[in-house]
Design an enzyme around this catalytic site. Structure first.
Site, PDB file in Angstrom:
ATOM      1  CG  HIS A  26      -2.277   0.938   0.812  1.00  0.00           C
ATOM      2  ND1 HIS A  26      -2.685   1.560   2.633  1.00  0.00           N
ATOM      3  CD2 HIS A  26      -3.389   0.697   0.057  1.00  0.00           C
ATOM      4  CE1 HIS A  26      -3.479   2.479   1.467  1.00  0.00           C
ATOM      5  NE2 HIS A  26      -4.100   1.778   0.924  1.00  0.00           N
ATOM      6  CE  LYS A  46      -2.454   4.828  -1.231  1.00  0.00           C
ATOM      7  NZ  LYS A  46      -1.379   4.100  -1.128  1.00  0.00           N
ATOM      8  CG  ASP A  92      17.947  13.779  -9.776  1.00  0.00           C
ATOM      9  OD1 ASP A  92      17.883  12.984 -10.563  1.00  0.00           O
ATOM     10  OD2 ASP A  92      17.922  15.384  -9.993  1.00  0.00           O
ATOM     11  CG  HIS A 117      -7.819   8.168   0.071  1.00  0.00           C
ATOM     12  ND1 HIS A 117      -6.368   8.466  -0.611  1.00  0.00           N
ATOM     13  CD2 HIS A 117      -8.239   6.788  -0.399  1.00  0.00           C
ATOM     14  CE1 HIS A 117      -6.387   6.850  -1.003  1.00  0.00           C
ATOM     15  NE2 HIS A 117      -7.455   6.112  -0.963  1.00  0.00           N
ATOM     16  CE  LYS A 141      -4.747   5.893   2.793  1.00  0.00           C
ATOM     17  NZ  LYS A 141      -6.095   5.846   2.362  1.00  0.00           N
ATOM     18  CG  ASP A 188       0.274  15.294  23.113  1.00  0.00           C
ATOM     19  OD1 ASP A 188      -0.453  15.654  23.330  1.00  0.00           O
ATOM     20  OD2 ASP A 188       1.023  14.641  23.707  1.00  0.00           O
TER      21      ASP A 188
END
Length: 521
Positions: free
Chosen positions: A175, A177, A182, A417, A419, A424
């Site tokens: 999952h 991404k 460079d 979508h 995440k 704190d």
């Protein structure tokens, strides 16, 4: 036995034999696989990106520079422009890559980089590339491009049949991404490569969050890419995909170049043309937030069920974040806390830690089955003191400002979508990790932990100032039943069941919630 049963038996037997032969196909042996690693930073210091970033790196020591990419078209343009700005290497890793407008345009950007001599390594999860076999096989023909498929299916058509013979392996997916140029600049976050993640296309438009990073964290990310690239689950595309030649590659790229002139690509092309991202980056004019950044990532062996439990990303996160003392603000599209998560939130609330959660409402959730796993935890969470918000599906014509700072919302028909969570008010996590059993136990995940109050404050602003206009607040009424509070300006509407969801859909969610499948969601 009836006559009809006797007549049908041979057909059933033949079908069973065909299915067994299909699912019984083994993966090809990886007797030969080229070895490669990310280019050392010292080797890319003299690239355009290296030269542009060097003065800021010298000034900020061990800190990394972070720039949020909440706007979908900015996120698309940043990837294209990083590909255009790369001089030496591109390391690209994704769960989903669709052969739609944005996917084809980005493939063309990788091809153009390879034509300039840039080494391109493309690692894709095999579950998320439907319809991509021939384009990827053609791209793999280029001498500067290598494509690998992670945890592949042995059969290329009707992939779902593979689950029948090897469910335990194929149920684990990559999952992660990331998009690294460079070994100097990288993009990570929640977005896959598909129109719905970049503010175009039809159906759900995923309100999402990526970050652009420069500095020491990029080399750490590149090392992580290397271990996935060299893992036992990363198969060279040529072992699995149809054989292609230079002619097919040229045809593919001519098609992609023609697409750039089409109406459906107009907004993407304009977003790249209008973007000042690369010019500002190369001139050292981008306003980065400089902070300590650490990476958390699953071992790729998790996809084979072989990783050490202590090395799971969920446990790395827990160790890195320590014990929250005042607040936890969590945004997760697929939120299934499970019994351990529920116990954690209860403990936090009992210690005076304020816990606030934003997830998708039933009307906005693109996976109703996952919503069923979440729905049964709403009452216990609220009883524990957790504040719960569910993103509404926004109607056509409603104006919602773009960006995380202004609501984490895209355009019409948006579905959450992103995440991310803040602890704190001084630490922010951004990555691919959903707060659900699949991210915890099955899929491999990746993310950054950023220690910066300014970035963490974005989530505080979201919860305190913006959610009222884009999300339902879920509460318990005097009888202990769920209510959804909808606020439209001065108007307040109270719903006694999931808003804007028909009786059939609500009934299906209830039925799904009774099934013992939480560990698979």
């Amino acid at each position: 036995m009836s006559e009809n049963s006797i007549i049908r038996l041979p057909g059933i037997a033949i079908l069973a034999m065909v299915m067994v032969s299909l699912v019984g196909c083994a993966l090809p042996a990886m007797t030969e696989r080229t070895e490669s690693v990310s280019l050392p930073i010292q080797q890319t210091e003299d690239t355009r990106l290296g030269r542009a970033i060097a003065p800021a790196l010298a000034e900020h020591g061990d800190n990394s520079g972070i720039l949020t990419l909440a706007d979908p078209f900015d996120a698309f343009a940043a990837r294209v422009l990083l590909a255009e700005g790369a001089d030496a290497s591109l390391d690209v890793q994704y769960y989903i890559w669709r052969y739609d407008t944005s996917g084809r345009l980005l493939l063309n950007a990788l091809y153009r980089a390879a034509e300039r001599g840039v080494r391109v390594r493309l690692l894709l999860d095999d579950n998320g590339i439907s319809g991509m076999d021939e384009p990827l096989a053609a791209l793999d023909v280029h001498p500067n491009i290598e494509v690998r498929l992670f945890n592949p299916f042995p059969t290329r058509s009707a992939k779902w049949l593979g689950y029948l013979g090897d469910f335990s392996r194929l149920n684990h997916r990559m999952h992660n991404k990331s998009f690294t140029a460079d070994n100097q600049a990288a993009i990570i976050g929640g977005r896959n490569i598909a129109d719905e993640y970049f503010g175009a296309g039809y159906g759900a438009l995923f309100a999402d969050l990526d970050i652009l990073a420069i500095g020491p964290i990029v080399d750490e990310l590149s090392n992580d890419f290397d271990r996935y690239w060299a893992s036992a689950s990363a198969y060279p595309a040529e072992l699995l995909l149809p054989e292609m030649g230079l002619e097919e590659l040229i045809t593919l790229m001519r098609s992609a170049q023609a697409l750039e002139q089409s109406p459906e690509a107009a907004e993407y092309v304009r977003s790249v043309a209008d973007s000042t991202f690369m010019t500002a980056l190369l001139k050292g004019e981008l306003r980065f937030t400089w902070a300590p950044v650490s990476m958390v990532s699953d071992d790729p062996a998790k996809a084979l069920g072989e990783s050490d439990g202590d090395d799971l990303m969920s446990r790395q996160l827990a160790r890195a974040l320590g014990e929250p003392t005042s607040s936890v603000d969590l945004v997760s599209p697929y939120f299934i806390p499970g019994k351990p998560g529920l116990a954690l939130f209860r403990e936090l609330e009992s210690k005076g830690v304020e816990v606030r959660v934003l997830t998708n409402s039933l009307e906005a959730n693109d996976v109703a089955l996952v919503h069923a796993g979440y729905a049964k935890y709403r009452k216990p969470l609220l009883e524990a003191g957790v504040e719960l918000f569910e993103l509404r599906k926004l109607d056509e014509g409603k104006s919602v400002e773009r960006g995380l700072q202004t609501g984490l919302s895209g355009s019409s028909s948006s579905s959450l979508h992103a995440k991310t969570f803040a602890v704190d008010g001084d630490t922010l996590f951004v990555g691919s990790f959903n707060f659900d059993p699949r991210s915890t136990h099955l899929n491999t995940e990746l993310g950054f932990i950023i220690e910066d109050r300014e970035l963490a404050a974005m989530l505080e602003t979201l919860f305190e100032e913006r959610l009222a206009s884009v999300a339902y607040e879920v509460v318990l009424d005097d009888d202990g039943d769920l209510q959804w509070i909808e606020r439209n300006g001065d108007e307040v509407i109270r719903h006694s069941h999931d808003p804007e969801a028909g009786a059939f859909k609500r009934g299906m969610v209830f039925v799904f919630s009774l099934l013992p499948i939480e560990g698979l969601l």
